[in-house]
Enzyme design. Structure first.
Site, PDB file in Angstrom:
ATOM      1  N   HIS A  18      70.606 -27.495  12.761  1.00 50.66           N
ATOM      2  CA  HIS A  18      71.325 -27.636  11.491  1.00 50.66           C
ATOM      3  C   HIS A  18      70.340 -27.808  10.337  1.00 50.66           C
ATOM      4  CE1 HIS A  18      74.740 -29.481  14.026  1.00 50.66           C
ATOM      5  NE2 HIS A  18      75.193 -28.323  13.581  1.00 50.66           N
ATOM      6  N   LYS A  42      88.435 -32.360  17.455  1.00 44.01           N
ATOM      7  CA  LYS A  42      87.232 -32.294  18.291  1.00 44.01           C
ATOM      8  C   LYS A  42      86.862 -33.640  18.902  1.00 44.01           C
ATOM      9  CE  LYS A  42      84.759 -28.354  16.346  1.00 44.01           C
ATOM     10  NZ  LYS A  42      83.482 -27.922  15.748  1.00 44.01           N
ATOM     11  N   ARG A  91      73.570 -19.087  16.507  1.00 46.27           N
ATOM     12  CA  ARG A  91      72.491 -19.312  17.461  1.00 46.27           C
ATOM     13  C   ARG A  91      72.384 -18.184  18.465  1.00 46.27           C
ATOM     14  NH1 ARG A  91      75.019 -24.828  19.057  1.00 46.27           N
ATOM     15  NH2 ARG A  91      76.493 -23.202  19.455  1.00 46.27           N
ATOM     16  N   SER A 129      75.118 -29.547  19.011  1.00 45.27           N
ATOM     17  CA  SER A 129      75.529 -30.949  18.962  1.00 45.27           C
ATOM     18  C   SER A 129      76.140 -31.372  20.286  1.00 45.27           C
ATOM     19  CB  SER A 129      76.536 -31.178  17.830  1.00 45.27           C
ATOM     20  OG  SER A 129      75.924 -31.027  16.583  1.00 45.27           O
TER      21      SER A 129
END
Length: 161
Positions: A18, A42, A91, A129
């Site tokens: 990030h 989430k 990514r 993450s």
């Protein structure tokens, strides 16, 4: 006219990937607003306030950055802050389809909003993450994956538990 970009995400926690995207965005835009999503669906490991603190502390040495928390539509938040660009990180190929659909969705809600996709450096491309959270659950090494300021915050929270 000032180019303001909004970088939305859950940042649970913010990673070196990030951070790399933030540094890249600062080279392209006059101001970058990092928008930390509440993201109830989430079920984040860290509270919204903790995640905002992590982002603020890890980016404090960067210029033209601001950090906000939010719990509304990203395009509404962008409009509120005068941002016309959304930053999204890619990514791997697996990110592309989801991010492309999200970009089209946001553009369908407000066609003045453009999405710009940035890739982190290869050395950060594997970091997510969710992988950091998995390692944290097992008290495994994460220093190479997250900013040192974030590591300190997480360490202080673990001591309080």
């Amino acid at each position: 006219m000032k180019k303001i970009a909004l970088y939305p995400g859950t940042f649970d926690p913010i990673t070196n990937g990030h951070f790399d995207i933030i540094e890249r965005a600062l080279k392209l835009f006059d101001e970058v607003i990092i928008a930390v999503a509440e993201s109830h669906e989430k079920k984040p490991m860290f509270s919204l306030q903790d995640r905002i603190e992590m982002v603020e502390k890890s980016t404090k040495k960067l210029n033209n950055i601001s950090v906000v928390g939010f719990d509304n539509l990203t395009v509404e938040l962008a409009k509120t802050h005068g941002a016309t660009i959304l930053i999204r990180g890619l990514r791997a190929l697996s990110d592309f389809e989801y991010e492309l659909q999200l970009g089209y969705l946001n553009n369908s809600l407000d066609d003045s909003i453009e999405t710009v996709y940035l890739m982190p450096k290869l050395k950060h491309a594997f970091i997510s993450s969710s992988s950091v959270r998995s390692l944290l659950k097992f008290k495994a090494k994460t220093e190479h994956l997250i900013p040192s300021e974030v590591q300190k915050i997480i360490g202080s929270k673990e001591r309080c538990m």
